[in-house]
Write an enzyme that holds these catalytic residues in place. Structure first.
Site, mmCIF file in Angstrom:
data_model
loop_
_atom_site.group_PDB
_atom_site.id
_atom_site.type_symbol
_atom_site.label_atom_id
_atom_site.label_comp_id
_atom_site.label_asym_id
_atom_site.label_seq_id
_atom_site.Cartn_x
_atom_site.Cartn_y
_atom_site.Cartn_z
ATOM 1 N N SER A 68 56.294 46.600 48.338
ATOM 2 C CA SER A 68 55.360 45.596 47.839
ATOM 3 C C SER A 68 54.361 45.217 48.920
ATOM 4 C CB SER A 68 56.174 44.370 47.440
ATOM 5 O OG SER A 68 55.328 43.269 47.250
ATOM 6 N N TYR B 150 62.991 37.589 48.604
ATOM 7 C CA TYR B 150 62.577 38.792 47.881
ATOM 8 C C TYR B 150 61.752 39.701 48.809
ATOM 9 C CZ TYR B 150 59.630 41.843 45.107
ATOM 10 O OH TYR B 150 58.970 42.955 44.641
ATOM 11 N N LYS C 43 62.379 43.710 50.604
ATOM 12 C CA LYS C 43 61.487 44.877 50.596
ATOM 13 C C LYS C 43 61.286 45.386 52.028
ATOM 14 C CE LYS C 43 61.028 45.166 46.237
ATOM 15 N NZ LYS C 43 61.749 46.254 45.558
HETATM 16 P P1 NAD Z 1 61.533 44.929 36.166
HETATM 17 O O1 NAD Z 1 62.443 43.777 36.354
HETATM 18 O O2 NAD Z 1 60.768 45.039 34.898
HETATM 19 O O3 NAD Z 1 62.351 46.292 36.359
HETATM 20 C C1 NAD Z 1 63.447 46.402 37.232
HETATM 21 C C2 NAD Z 1 64.581 47.048 36.445
HETATM 22 O O4 NAD Z 1 65.714 47.192 37.305
HETATM 23 C C3 NAD Z 1 65.031 46.169 35.275
HETATM 24 O O5 NAD Z 1 65.057 46.979 34.109
HETATM 25 C C4 NAD Z 1 66.427 45.704 35.657
HETATM 26 O O6 NAD Z 1 67.253 45.572 34.526
HETATM 27 C C5 NAD Z 1 66.881 46.804 36.592
HETATM 28 N N1 NAD Z 1 67.850 46.419 37.619
HETATM 29 C C6 NAD Z 1 67.807 45.379 38.491
HETATM 30 N N2 NAD Z 1 68.868 45.411 39.319
HETATM 31 C C7 NAD Z 1 69.604 46.506 38.963
HETATM 32 C C8 NAD Z 1 70.803 47.086 39.459
HETATM 33 N N3 NAD Z 1 71.489 46.552 40.466
HETATM 34 N N4 NAD Z 1 71.262 48.204 38.852
HETATM 35 C C9 NAD Z 1 70.597 48.765 37.810
HETATM 36 N N5 NAD Z 1 69.463 48.264 37.314
HETATM 37 C C10 NAD Z 1 68.964 47.149 37.895
HETATM 38 O O7 NAD Z 1 60.545 44.959 37.431
HETATM 39 P P2 NAD Z 1 59.267 45.859 37.702
HETATM 40 O O8 NAD Z 1 58.077 44.975 37.703
HETATM 41 O O9 NAD Z 1 59.283 47.065 36.858
HETATM 42 O O10 NAD Z 1 59.545 46.240 39.218
HETATM 43 C C11 NAD Z 1 60.148 47.461 39.590
HETATM 44 C C12 NAD Z 1 60.304 47.481 41.105
HETATM 45 O O11 NAD Z 1 59.022 47.302 41.704
HETATM 46 C C13 NAD Z 1 61.186 46.362 41.649
HETATM 47 O O12 NAD Z 1 61.924 46.881 42.735
HETATM 48 C C14 NAD Z 1 60.181 45.342 42.121
HETATM 49 O O13 NAD Z 1 60.691 44.541 43.153
HETATM 50 C C15 NAD Z 1 59.060 46.232 42.626
HETATM 51 N N6 NAD Z 1 57.753 45.557 42.662
HETATM 52 C C16 NAD Z 1 57.284 44.929 41.536
HETATM 53 C C17 NAD Z 1 56.067 44.258 41.585
HETATM 54 C C18 NAD Z 1 55.548 43.529 40.371
HETATM 55 O O14 NAD Z 1 54.703 42.639 40.540
HETATM 56 N N7 NAD Z 1 55.982 43.861 39.159
HETATM 57 C C19 NAD Z 1 55.306 44.247 42.773
HETATM 58 C C20 NAD Z 1 55.799 44.912 43.890
HETATM 59 C C21 NAD Z 1 57.025 45.572 43.824
HETATM 60 N N1 UFG Z 2 48.413 32.139 39.771
HETATM 61 C C1 UFG Z 2 47.901 31.019 39.154
HETATM 62 N N2 UFG Z 2 48.611 30.498 38.106
HETATM 63 C C2 UFG Z 2 49.780 31.024 37.658
HETATM 64 C C3 UFG Z 2 50.288 32.187 38.315
HETATM 65 C C4 UFG Z 2 49.569 32.699 39.378
HETATM 66 O O1 UFG Z 2 46.849 30.507 39.523
HETATM 67 O O2 UFG Z 2 50.384 30.493 36.726
HETATM 68 C C5 UFG Z 2 47.639 32.747 40.882
HETATM 69 C C6 UFG Z 2 48.367 32.784 42.209
HETATM 70 O O3 UFG Z 2 48.184 31.602 42.921
HETATM 71 C C7 UFG Z 2 47.736 34.016 42.867
HETATM 72 C C8 UFG Z 2 47.427 34.944 41.689
HETATM 73 O O4 UFG Z 2 47.397 34.096 40.525
HETATM 74 O O5 UFG Z 2 46.522 33.661 43.478
HETATM 75 C C9 UFG Z 2 48.458 36.034 41.470
HETATM 76 O O6 UFG Z 2 49.753 35.442 41.397
HETATM 77 P P1 UFG Z 2 51.019 36.265 40.862
HETATM 78 O O7 UFG Z 2 52.177 35.311 40.834
HETATM 79 O O8 UFG Z 2 50.684 36.976 39.605
HETATM 80 O O9 UFG Z 2 51.220 37.379 41.976
HETATM 81 P P2 UFG Z 2 51.440 37.262 43.554
HETATM 82 O O10 UFG Z 2 50.243 37.871 44.221
HETATM 83 O O11 UFG Z 2 51.814 35.901 43.954
HETATM 84 O O12 UFG Z 2 52.727 38.185 43.766
HETATM 85 C C10 UFG Z 2 52.937 39.417 43.065
HETATM 86 C C11 UFG Z 2 54.428 39.602 42.824
HETATM 87 C C12 UFG Z 2 55.140 39.789 44.128
HETATM 88 C C13 UFG Z 2 54.518 40.922 44.895
HETATM 89 C C14 UFG Z 2 53.036 40.698 45.065
HETATM 90 C C15 UFG Z 2 52.380 41.876 45.723
HETATM 91 O O13 UFG Z 2 54.967 38.457 42.152
HETATM 92 O O14 UFG Z 2 56.479 40.119 43.868
HETATM 93 O O15 UFG Z 2 52.428 40.481 43.799
HETATM 94 O O16 UFG Z 2 52.709 43.037 45.037
HETATM 95 F F1 UFG Z 2 55.099 40.996 46.114
#
Ligand code: NAD
Ligand code: UFG
Length: 330
Positions: free
Chosen positions: A124, A148, A152
């Site tokens: 991330s 969290y 990572k």
């Molecule tokens: P998500 O929650 O939709 O998908 C994660 C999946 O993993 C889920 O289906 C959940 O059921 C499964 N899971 C969790 N723990 C598990 C375990 N121990 N064993 C088996 N399955 C398990 O999330 P996503 O947005 O698809 O994110 C996927 C990956 O990308 C995650 O590692 C997340 O941290 C990372 N990531 C997401 C974002 C974002 O904003 N969505 C940003 C940066 C990194």
């Molecule tokens: N925001 C609002 N109102 C809301 C939600 C968010 O104004 O209700 C703003 C936040 O302050 C920020 C922007 O929208 O400026 C994006 O916020 P998000 O919560 O959508 O995303 P973040 O950038 O905070 O974080 C996300 C994921 C993290 C990941 C990161 C980088 O939640 O897990 O992107 O990948 F690490």
């Protein structure tokens, strides 16, 4: 290739499974369904015409996971499984450290034991902390502000150290910026449980009148309009980044930003959503959210040069596809 996809029924994993299947790879999905639904498998079948083999398994459970490794020969693994809610990780640090670190360790251990030499990891942009954008892969990492983010950074370290003493084991760390949007079929997308923490799913709920008002967290940042700026990336572009990574990754450790390189403010995103979808999104400006930074966007040139990948979809595609999914599926 035969690819093991952990967390493959989740938001990013399911979109990646589609891109892998449509490119001729065989996909085997593991998920414990803690944040996803089994019906996503039917949607994958509807979209691709193929139903991937699925195991409902917790990746931290080594014995159960090993049975899967004994039943299949994998060419690579993409490790999406993990818990991802920043606020929840502050309230439940042990759950986050346990799930996210143990899953990475158990999976990499079995990959080594069974000669699975390509390992792609969901990292991330949060590992960069509060540095000046654009973020580049060679920037020193900063301590993140929540458990969290630490999981990572620590998973990256675990995988780098493992690769350094196992020359056949290749690791690709993909640092995602802000994944949003949905598949253009409208069949799969982001479907978080409860009240969303992230901006785009919150906006879609307000547009649908399931929530009253969007809170804009601060309008006094040093940005174009005072609201926070992020690099939103369409989930299908992100999924294609994984396809490029697993097909093209080289030996050793490689690290890539997956972002567009363009920043969009909260108010710009709301404006685009309203204009493209012709719906009202009432909002009010409130105080800044703890732990937020003003601006985060990627320098994506390394992925373009080395993987031949770059994001193709723009903010209009993202808000349009997010809204289509919200309307079709809930
Ligand atoms: P998500 O929650 O939709 O998908 C994660 C999946 O993993 C889920 O289906 C959940 O059921 C499964 N899971 C969790 N723990 C598990 C375990 N121990 N064993 C088996 N399955 C398990 O999330 P996503 O947005 O698809 O994110 C996927 C990956 O990308 C995650 O590692 C997340 O941290 C990372 N990531 C997401 C974002 C974002 O904003 N969505 C940003 C940066 C990194
Ligand atoms: N925001 C609002 N109102 C809301 C939600 C968010 O104004 O209700 C703003 C936040 O302050 C920020 C922007 O929208 O400026 C994006 O916020 P998000 O919560 O959508 O995303 P973040 O950038 O905070 O974080 C996300 C994921 C993290 C990941 C990161 C980088 O939640 O897990 O992107 O990948 F690490």
């Amino acid at each position: 290739m035969t690819i093991l996809v952990t967390g493959g029924l989740g938001f990013i994993g399911s979109h990646t499974a589609i891109e892998l299947i449509e490119s001729g790879h065989e996909v085997i999905i593991l998920d414990n369904l803690i944040n996803s639904k089994l019906e996503v498998l039917d949607k994958l079948f509807e979209i691709t015409g193929k139903r991937p083999i699925f195991y409902q398994i917790d990746v931290t459970q080594q014995a159960a996971l090993e049975e899967v490794f004994q039943s299949h020969r994998f060419d690579g693994a993409i490790h999406f499984a993990g818990l991802k809610a920043v606020g929840e990780s502050v309230a439940k640090p042990l759950e986050y450290y346990y799930n996210n670190l143990v899953s990475t360790m158990v999976l990499s251990k079995l990959c080594l034991k069974y000669g699975v030499n390509k390992f792609v990891f969901s990292s991330s942009a949060t590992v960069y902390g509060d540095q000046i954008s654009p973020m580049r892969e060679d920037m020193p990492l900063q301590r993140t502000t929540n458990p969290y983010g630490e999981t990572k950074a620590m998973s990256e370290r675990i995988l780098m150290d493992t690769a350094s003493v196992n020359p056949d084991f290749s690791v690709c760390l993909l640092r995602y910026f802000n994944p949003v949007g949905a598949h253009d079929s409208g069949l799969i997308g982001e479907d978080p449980n409860g009240i969303p923490n992230n901006l785009m799913p919150f906006v879609t709920k307000v547009a649908k009148k399931e929530l009253d008002t969007l809170s804009v967290f601060g309008d006094d940042y040093d940005t174009i309009d005072g609201s926070g700026v992020r690099d939103y990336i369409h989930v299908v572009d992100l999924a294609r980044g994984h396809l490029a990574a697993i097909e093209k990754m080289g030996p050793g450790v490689s690290i890539y930003n997956l972002g567009t390189g363009r920043g969009t403010s909260v108010l710009e995103l709301v404006e685009a959503f309203t204009r493209v979808n012709n719906v009202v999104v009432p909002y009010e400006v409130v105080a800044r959210r703890d732990g937020d930074i003003a601006t985060s966007y990627a320098d994506p040139t390394k992925a373009e040069e080395e993987l031949g990948w770059s994001a193709q979809k723009d903010i209009e595609d993202m808000v349009g596809d997010a809204w289509r999914f919200e309307q079709q599926n809930k």
